[in-house]
Design a protein around this motif. Structure first.
Motif: not given
Length: 461
Positions: A231, A235, A252
């Protein structure tokens, strides 16, 4: 010689306003003439006669002693001492060696307190009792059930774990070895296939869970069954600072579907993340998040799988995914790293969310307000429903009419929790009826058809 010591909390009695009588027996060494009764309990009330399933019997021995008890009169407030007769549960290690034995209806000793059979006729009701000296316990009726049809074709379900790793600049990173993932899947397979249990009603689903070896492009994976998703800092920041990011992680996953939602017709998806730092021994939401199947093939009635809300759909592809939990489940890293199941603790087992992902319902029934018309919570007659607030160990009790244990006027059924859907359980089996349910879901629900493809193991259709 004095064989036991009675301790009185004199100071507490004199300086406390407590009105309750108190007596404490510290030495529980027992002699045969002090045993007052023997209570026998069994793992279940039915037994599969396959020679593998075994009925375990558990004797609870009680003793009585005359002791002095001190208290204070509620009216006069005068302190007093009086002799009372107290009954207490005797610890097993305080009993004379081999004093208690379990017998069948013919007076034959049940070796090691376990009974199994391949010769008893289904429908036969057998009786068992325990005996010590001249005392006999209650008699238990155990019914030999029909041998289940286990002529299923063995199927293999390919699994991919998507490991969602936060950026090192924002949170501690982590990794999980393929060996560890493989070990956890093996235990699930063993539990589903009756390989690690003595459960007298265990079923054999003939389902094997294996790590995928090929990715969606047909390329051989460097680490089988493990897909790392790093990630980005941006984000991760967008997910916020809350200690619980369940919703954010689900969003996500959906936003990165091309990378971390693999074709449900070829893979079972499991997403691993630290989506919450909360812990709970009574709820699943801190260990995993999942949804039962929501679609059923049009060949079957919408209500043919009771307890699940379905709609007709003859196939389910990536384009149909509106919620990542439709084709996989989220798993908290903290739960996965502590999967040991031991008596008296409600520890996590990977077998639990996998069973629920395939539509098997929870046996837990909070305050008994969710029982169906048959007095059950999961539509499987060979499992027990119970209130999780009672019996926090593998040994449990349930009233025959579904009431909690604190009503002494209702009869009790005692049982042992082996089931992966039970709380405080060995979590090492599915029941015969749960296996039937699982195979029904696999046949009828298109979102659970990954087993029909060999792509994950060959890279070819």
């Amino acid at each position: 010689m004095i064989r036991y010591i009675i301790v009185f909390l004199i100071a507490i009695l004199f300086f406390s306003s407590c009105e309750k009588e108190e007596s404490v027996i510290l030495d529980l060494n027992i002699s045969p003439d002090e045993i007052s009764r023997i209570e026998l309990r069994a793992d279940h009330k039915t037994l599969v006669p396959n020679g593998v399933s075994r009925m375990g019997f558990h004797a609870f021995v009680y003793g009585k002693r005359k002791i002095m008890s001190y208290g204070r009169d509620g009216v006069t407030k005068e302190f007093y001492g009086k002799e009372i007769e107290e009954e207490f549960l005797v610890p097993n290690d305080q009993l004379p060696a081999d004093y208690i034995k379990v017998y069948d209806q013919n007076g034959k000793v049940v070796e090691n307190n376990y009974y199994s059979t391949t010769t008893d006729v289904p429908g036969t009701v057998m009786q068992f009792y325990a005996k010590g000296g001249n005392l006999e316990s209650n008699r238990l009726d155990i019914t030999i059930r029909e041998l289940p049809d286990e002529s299923y074709e063995e199927i293999v379900i390919p699994v991919v774990f998507h490991v969602l790793v936060p950026p090192a600049t924002a949170a501690p990173t982590y990794d999980i070895s393929v060996k560890y993932l493989e070990e956890q899947l093996q235990r699930v397979s063993d539990a589903f296939n009756r390989k690690i249990t003595t459960d007298p009603n265990a079923g054999n689903a003939k389902i094997v869970f294996k790590l995928a070896t090929h990715d969606p492009n047909g390329l051989k994976m460097q680490e089988p069954g493990k897909n790392i998703e790093n990630i980005t800092a941006a984000d991760f920041t967008a997910m916020g600072t809350s200690s619980t990011k369940t919703t954010q992680y689900m969003a996500y996953i959906l936003s990165k579907a091309k990378r971390i939602i693999w074709d449900p017709n070829k893979y079972m998806n499991i997403w691993i993340a630290k989506f919450t730092t909360s812990t709970s021994t009574t709820g699943a939401t801190t260990s995993y998040r999942m949804l039962a199947p929501t679609v059923i093939h049009s060949d079957y009635d919408l209500k043919s799988i009771p307890g699940l809300t379905m709609k007709h759909q003859d196939s389910f592809t990536l384009n149909d995914v509106k919620d990542c939990l439709e084709v996989g489940f989220m798993l908290n890293l903290n739960a996965l790293l502590s999967p040991t199941t031991v008596q008296g603790r409600n520890e996590f087992s990977l077998a639990t969310p996998i069973a629920e992902y395939f539509g098997i319902l929870q046996t837990r029934c909070d305050k008994y307000n969710k029982l169906n018309a048959d007095g059950d919570s999961d539509y499987c007659p060979d499992t027990y429903s119970f209130d999780y607030g009672y019996y926090p160990s593998v040994f449990k009790g349930n009233n025959l009419d579904g009431q909690p244990e604190n009503d002494p006027t209702r009869p009790m059924e005692y049982f042992t929790s082996f089931n992966v859907l039970d709380m405080y359980s060995y979590k090492n089996s599915l029941s015969v009826d749960q296996v039937k349910w699982l195979r029904m879901v696999l046949e009828r629900c298109p979102s659970r058809w990954a087993y029909k493809s060999d792509w994950a193991f060959t890279g070819e259709n």
